[in-house]
Scaffold this motif. Sequence first.
Motif, PDB file in Angstrom:
ATOM      1  N   UNK A 183       0.442  -1.234  -0.006  1.00  0.00           N
ATOM      2  CA  UNK A 183      -0.117   0.439   0.100  1.00  0.00           C
ATOM      3  C   UNK A 183       0.986   1.172  -0.262  1.00  0.00           C
ATOM      4  N   UNK A 184       0.421   2.089  -0.637  1.00  0.00           N
ATOM      5  CA  UNK A 184       1.251   3.286  -0.401  1.00  0.00           C
ATOM      6  C   UNK A 184       0.376   4.777  -0.345  1.00  0.00           C
ATOM      7  N   UNK A 185       1.246   5.583   0.428  1.00  0.00           N
ATOM      8  CA  UNK A 185      -0.116   6.527   0.953  1.00  0.00           C
ATOM      9  C   UNK A 185      -0.236   7.474  -0.378  1.00  0.00           C
ATOM     10  N   UNK A 186      -1.425   8.608  -0.741  1.00  0.00           N
ATOM     11  CA  UNK A 186      -0.853   9.454  -1.467  1.00  0.00           C
ATOM     12  C   UNK A 186      -1.370  10.866  -0.969  1.00  0.00           C
ATOM     13  N   UNK A 187      -0.255  11.831  -0.265  1.00  0.00           N
ATOM     14  CA  UNK A 187      -0.638  12.833   0.654  1.00  0.00           C
ATOM     15  C   UNK A 187      -0.432  14.301  -0.231  1.00  0.00           C
ATOM     16  N   UNK A 188      -1.901  15.073  -0.493  1.00  0.00           N
ATOM     17  CA  UNK A 188      -1.344  16.661  -0.902  1.00  0.00           C
ATOM     18  C   UNK A 188      -2.895  16.800  -0.706  1.00  0.00           C
ATOM     19  N   UNK A 237       9.807   3.951   2.010  1.00  0.00           N
ATOM     20  CA  UNK A 237      10.158   4.508   0.967  1.00  0.00           C
ATOM     21  C   UNK A 237       8.934   5.979   1.080  1.00  0.00           C
ATOM     22  N   UNK A 238      10.186   6.882   0.828  1.00  0.00           N
ATOM     23  CA  UNK A 238       9.632   8.222   0.943  1.00  0.00           C
ATOM     24  C   UNK A 238       9.630   9.084  -0.578  1.00  0.00           C
ATOM     25  N   UNK A 239       9.120   9.379  -1.547  1.00  0.00           N
ATOM     26  CA  UNK A 239       9.336  10.391  -2.628  1.00  0.00           C
ATOM     27  C   UNK A 239       8.717  11.795  -2.650  1.00  0.00           C
ATOM     28  N   UNK A 240       9.504  12.328  -2.832  1.00  0.00           N
ATOM     29  CA  UNK A 240       8.541  13.587  -3.396  1.00  0.00           C
ATOM     30  C   UNK A 240       8.928  14.561  -4.575  1.00  0.00           C
ATOM     31  N   UNK A 241       7.962  14.337  -5.755  1.00  0.00           N
ATOM     32  CA  UNK A 241       8.417  15.433  -6.783  1.00  0.00           C
ATOM     33  C   UNK A 241       8.480  16.999  -6.407  1.00  0.00           C
ATOM     34  N   UNK A 242       8.861  18.026  -6.486  1.00  0.00           N
ATOM     35  CA  UNK A 242       8.582  19.232  -6.078  1.00  0.00           C
ATOM     36  C   UNK A 242       9.800  19.905  -7.211  1.00  0.00           C
ATOM     37  N   UNK A 301       0.868   1.533   5.113  1.00  0.00           N
ATOM     38  CA  UNK A 301       1.793   2.208   4.495  1.00  0.00           C
ATOM     39  C   UNK A 301       2.957   1.443   4.240  1.00  0.00           C
ATOM     40  N   UNK A 302       3.416   1.752   3.232  1.00  0.00           N
ATOM     41  CA  UNK A 302       4.947   0.626   2.835  1.00  0.00           C
ATOM     42  C   UNK A 302       5.384   1.128   2.149  1.00  0.00           C
ATOM     43  N   UNK A 303       4.733   2.688   1.949  1.00  0.00           N
ATOM     44  CA  UNK A 303       5.129   3.692   0.719  1.00  0.00           C
ATOM     45  C   UNK A 303       4.905   5.618   0.684  1.00  0.00           C
ATOM     46  N   UNK A 304       5.034   6.135   0.639  1.00  0.00           N
ATOM     47  CA  UNK A 304       4.585   7.101   0.798  1.00  0.00           C
ATOM     48  C   UNK A 304       5.156   8.497  -0.980  1.00  0.00           C
TER      49      UNK A 304
END
Length: 417
Positions: free
Chosen positions: A3-8, A121-126, A94-97
């Motif tokens: 499961x991946x969490x999308x936060x925004x 795992x934490x990925x931020x596209x900014x 949450x296994x990744x965000x």
Amino acid sequence: MTSVVLVGTLDTKGVEYGWLRERLLRAGVEVVLVDTGIMDEPRVPADVPREVVARAAGTELADLRAAADRGAAVTTMAAGAEATLLRLHAEGRLQGVLAIGGSGGTSIATRAMRALPLGVPKVMVSSMASGDVAPYVGSSDITMMYSVVDIAGINSISAPVLANAVEAVAAMAGGHARASLERGPARLGAGGRPLIAASMAGVTTIGVDAARERLTELGYEVLVFHVSGTGGRTLEKLAGQGVFAGVLDLTLSELADDLCGGILTAGPDRLSAAGRAGIPQVVSLGALDMVKFGPLESLPERARYRRVRVHNPSITVIRTTASECAELGRRVAVKLRSATGPTAVCVPLRGLSTLGAPGGPYHDPRADGALFSALREGLRGSAARLYDYDTHINDPAFGRGAADRLHAMIGAERAAA
């Protein structure tokens, strides 16, 4: 299932988050979509609505809207996002965000990411990722990706960038989920060896290396943290998460930088987490005989008339004075008095660094003596034990002795458990 969490913010970036969700679902990943928007209505439905996120921060969304203070709202929703992601992680959802955003969205999402354990795992596209990302990343393991164009719709530039982010987080989250099933207890490293944290600087390397080698012989895996500010903060974060079986904190120069305005401070909480967590710790006073600044030409005017030494083209150091050393001794004592676990302080009477050893340019028995005296006075009557060594800190015998002492403390804790 992974499961991946999308936060925004689904009011301003809802279309893009809907695109990300569809891509992740096609990759075989479950998705939890968390909305941190405030003003306009979300453009896609969320699994965790913004009202729930606001309540997780102790407020109501209507109150945030009524206040009409964007800065305060961003701060509040960031706190709510942090609490929400920690809850989802504790629930195994949450296994990744993954998050996307500009300055505001990046600030909200990365605060929540920093609160998660290292290794998640934490990925931020900014759009902020090509500049100074230190405020966003901190001491965490966030992967920053530059969005190239502003995140405003799906187009010929943003689509491949976001697609790469989806593939990256899906792969990382899957690997993390598998590793979590195979991983042993949090305090065990490779081959089931207990983990030890050690702090080191270039000027304490010889002594710390001797300690590391001894602890390896005794069956531990030693993780060495360079006292660069970030290194100390990372050590503190991991110690607070209960990762370590013990801490060998032989190098405390970040405290000197914090006191004297140096550039490599780890902040006022340095030397606190292991004590709060009750982790056995052996502490020494390595490199408290110096404060680190940048290149020589950047040295503050107040420091130019001190004992100055160019450590390398990027780092210039000055010698701490007797009064500064006394204050450092008091500060170390205050921190260690509050420790809830076994604590020992190993004092190298003949010098605190390669520069401070006998014959070195920073050898100053008077300043070192002020440090030792203040420390002894501050620890009087406390549970912390203080041990004097008639060596300098880089004598291999000192490092081995400190390692043996930590090993004995860990053994005693296990026996008492």
